[in-house]
Write a protein that holds these residues in place. Structure first.
Motif, PDB file in Angstrom:
ATOM      1  N   ILE A   1       0.836  -1.201   0.000  1.00 61.84           N
ATOM      2  CA  ILE A   1       0.000   0.000   0.000  1.00 61.84           C
ATOM      3  C   ILE A   1       0.872   1.254   0.000  1.00 61.84           C
ATOM      4  N   THR A   2       1.948   1.237   0.769  1.00 60.86           N
ATOM      5  CA  THR A   2       2.855   2.380   0.811  1.00 60.86           C
ATOM      6  C   THR A   2       3.439   2.640  -0.573  1.00 60.86           C
ATOM      7  N   ARG A   3       3.960   1.603  -1.190  1.00 58.70           N
ATOM      8  CA  ARG A   3       4.541   1.724  -2.533  1.00 58.70           C
ATOM      9  C   ARG A   3       3.497   2.234  -3.531  1.00 58.70           C
ATOM     10  N   ASP A   4       2.351   1.571  -3.578  1.00 61.94           N
ATOM     11  CA  ASP A   4       1.326   1.941  -4.555  1.00 61.94           C
ATOM     12  C   ASP A   4       0.807   3.354  -4.330  1.00 61.94           C
ATOM     13  N   SER A   5       0.657   3.742  -3.078  1.00 68.13           N
ATOM     14  CA  SER A   5       0.145   5.066  -2.756  1.00 68.13           C
ATOM     15  C   SER A   5       1.111   6.160  -3.203  1.00 68.13           C
ATOM     16  N   TYR A   6       2.387   6.016  -2.858  1.00 66.79           N
ATOM     17  CA  TYR A   6       3.379   7.027  -3.237  1.00 66.79           C
ATOM     18  C   TYR A   6       3.574   7.090  -4.750  1.00 66.79           C
ATOM     19  N   LEU A   7       3.586   5.932  -5.411  1.00 66.85           N
ATOM     20  CA  LEU A   7       3.787   5.936  -6.868  1.00 66.85           C
ATOM     21  C   LEU A   7       2.564   6.494  -7.596  1.00 66.85           C
ATOM     22  N   SER A   8       1.366   6.105  -7.179  1.00 67.00           N
ATOM     23  CA  SER A   8       0.163   6.583  -7.876  1.00 67.00           C
ATOM     24  C   SER A   8      -0.037   8.085  -7.695  1.00 67.00           C
ATOM     25  N   ALA A   9       0.449   8.627  -6.581  1.00 68.08           N
ATOM     26  CA  ALA A   9       0.344  10.067  -6.343  1.00 68.08           C
ATOM     27  C   ALA A   9       1.421  10.845  -7.089  1.00 68.08           C
ATOM     28  N   GLY A  10       2.384  10.135  -7.677  1.00 66.55           N
ATOM     29  CA  GLY A  10       3.436  10.794  -8.434  1.00 66.55           C
ATOM     30  C   GLY A  10       4.554  11.364  -7.580  1.00 66.55           C
ATOM     31  N   HIS A  11       4.640  10.942  -6.319  1.00 63.49           N
ATOM     32  CA  HIS A  11       5.694  11.464  -5.443  1.00 63.49           C
ATOM     33  C   HIS A  11       7.076  10.938  -5.837  1.00 63.49           C
ATOM     34  N   PHE A  12       7.101   9.749  -6.424  1.00 61.71           N
ATOM     35  CA  PHE A  12       8.345   9.152  -6.895  1.00 61.71           C
ATOM     36  C   PHE A  12       8.079   8.451  -8.210  1.00 61.71           C
ATOM     37  N   ASP A  13       9.116   8.337  -9.024  1.00 62.09           N
ATOM     38  CA  ASP A  13       8.986   7.689 -10.330  1.00 62.09           C
ATOM     39  C   ASP A  13       9.197   6.187 -10.271  1.00 62.09           C
ATOM     40  N   SER A  14       9.840   5.723  -9.190  1.00 59.18           N
ATOM     41  CA  SER A  14      10.210   4.315  -9.132  1.00 59.18           C
ATOM     42  C   SER A  14      10.190   3.820  -7.692  1.00 59.18           C
ATOM     43  N   ALA A  15       9.797   2.567  -7.535  1.00 59.62           N
ATOM     44  CA  ALA A  15       9.846   1.932  -6.220  1.00 59.62           C
ATOM     45  C   ALA A  15      11.279   1.660  -5.797  1.00 59.62           C
ATOM     46  N   GLU A  16      12.220   1.854  -6.723  1.00 58.10           N
ATOM     47  CA  GLU A  16      13.633   1.632  -6.426  1.00 58.10           C
ATOM     48  C   GLU A  16      14.306   2.862  -5.812  1.00 58.10           C
ATOM     49  N   HIS A  17      13.624   3.991  -5.779  1.00 57.25           N
ATOM     50  CA  HIS A  17      14.187   5.195  -5.170  1.00 57.25           C
ATOM     51  C   HIS A  17      14.598   4.862  -3.740  1.00 57.25           C
ATOM     52  N   PRO A  18      15.739   5.376  -3.251  1.00 61.14           N
ATOM     53  CA  PRO A  18      16.199   5.032  -1.903  1.00 61.14           C
ATOM     54  C   PRO A  18      15.169   5.293  -0.792  1.00 61.14           C
ATOM     55  N   TYR A  19      14.456   6.416  -0.853  1.00 62.37           N
ATOM     56  CA  TYR A  19      13.451   6.670   0.183  1.00 62.37           C
ATOM     57  C   TYR A  19      12.305   5.669   0.070  1.00 62.37           C
ATOM     58  N   MET A  20      11.903   5.348  -1.143  1.00 63.05           N
ATOM     59  CA  MET A  20      10.844   4.350  -1.342  1.00 63.05           C
ATOM     60  C   MET A  20      11.276   3.000  -0.778  1.00 63.05           C
TER      61      MET A  20
ATOM     62  N   LEU B   1       3.185  14.022  19.244  1.00 67.51           N
ATOM     63  CA  LEU B   1       3.175  12.752  18.546  1.00 67.51           C
ATOM     64  C   LEU B   1       3.245  13.085  17.061  1.00 67.51           C
ATOM     65  N   LEU B   2       4.262  12.601  16.386  1.00 67.62           N
ATOM     66  CA  LEU B   2       4.431  12.880  14.964  1.00 67.62           C
ATOM     67  C   LEU B   2       3.721  11.807  14.147  1.00 67.62           C
ATOM     68  N   MET B   3       2.920  12.243  13.206  1.00 61.39           N
ATOM     69  CA  MET B   3       2.223  11.361  12.283  1.00 61.39           C
ATOM     70  C   MET B   3       2.930  11.459  10.939  1.00 61.39           C
ATOM     71  N   ARG B   4       3.324  10.298  10.376  1.00 58.88           N
ATOM     72  CA  ARG B   4       3.982  10.334   9.079  1.00 58.88           C
ATOM     73  C   ARG B   4       3.688   9.057   8.306  1.00 58.88           C
ATOM     74  N   ILE B   5       3.979   9.119   7.023  1.00 58.80           N
ATOM     75  CA  ILE B   5       3.776   8.001   6.104  1.00 58.80           C
ATOM     76  C   ILE B   5       2.337   7.488   6.207  1.00 58.80           C
ATOM     77  N   LEU B   6       1.377   8.411   6.164  1.00 64.40           N
ATOM     78  CA  LEU B   6      -0.031   8.029   6.138  1.00 64.40           C
ATOM     79  C   LEU B   6      -0.374   7.644   4.708  1.00 64.40           C
ATOM     80  N   VAL B   7      -0.795   6.402   4.516  1.00 65.72           N
ATOM     81  CA  VAL B   7      -1.092   5.903   3.170  1.00 65.72           C
ATOM     82  C   VAL B   7      -2.428   5.174   3.164  1.00 65.72           C
TER      83      VAL B   7
END
Length: 172
Positions: A21-40, A86-92
């Motif tokens: 879900i994390t991968r698909d969410s970030y890629l479909s939103a256009g935040h990254f071009d590839s699941a191979e990106h270091p942050y991804m 409380l920090l909220m992050r990587i909400l997907v």
């Protein structure tokens, strides 16, 4: 009957689906071009993330449809949290079910978790400068901008550019 979401801490059996879900969410939103990106690659290593922070999941009719990472000041994933936050992050949310209220239900769940934790006075988060739908969601739930805490990260592009991140905060 309205949307019913179960919100609970993630279990190891959830990790592969959280990664998908994390991968698909970030890629479909256009935040990254590839699941191979270091942050991804980093955010897909859910077991490692779970060792350093809390991961919560949203289930709809028993199906895992979203996840979010929570960290308190001083913890590894709490990069911008101040004492008492409380920090909220990587909400997907799974792209197949986005725009159905799941993200809103998850943020409401995070707020309830924060209210239950001793010493937590607020929830904070960073979001991309151009993620307008996320901004609208957070504002609608009472989060306030904290522009003096905005920050940048360097994109791994040539030439190097900066990505601006906006900070929001909600007193609980």
């Amino acid at each position: 009957m309205g949307l019913v979401i179960d919100f609970r801490p993630a279990q190891p059996a959830d990790y592969p689906e959280i990664a998908r879900i994390t991968r698909d969410s970030y890629l479909s939103a256009g935040h990254f071009d590839s699941a191979e990106h270091p942050y991804m690659q980093q955010i897909q290593r859910v077991a490692e993330r779970a060792e350093a922070a809390q991961i919560w999941v949203a289930l709809r009719e028993g199906e895992l449809v979203g996840a979010v990472t929570l960290a308190s000041y001083g913890e590894p994933f709490a990069d911008i949290a101040l004492p008492g936050e409380l920090l909220m992050r990587i909400l997907v949310v799974d792209p197949a079910v986005q725009r159905g209220g799941i993200g809103r239900a998850m943020v409401a769940g995070v707020i309830e978790v924060a209210r239950s934790l001793p010493g937590i006075e607020a929830v904070s988060l960073s979001t991309g400068d151009d993620w307008t739908s996320a901004h609208a969601l957070y504002r609608s739930l009472g989060f306030q901008r904290v522009p003096e805490r905005d920050w940048t990260v360097e994109r791994e592009t040539e030439p190097k550019t900066l990505a601006w991140l906006r900070v929001y905060r909600l007193e609980v």
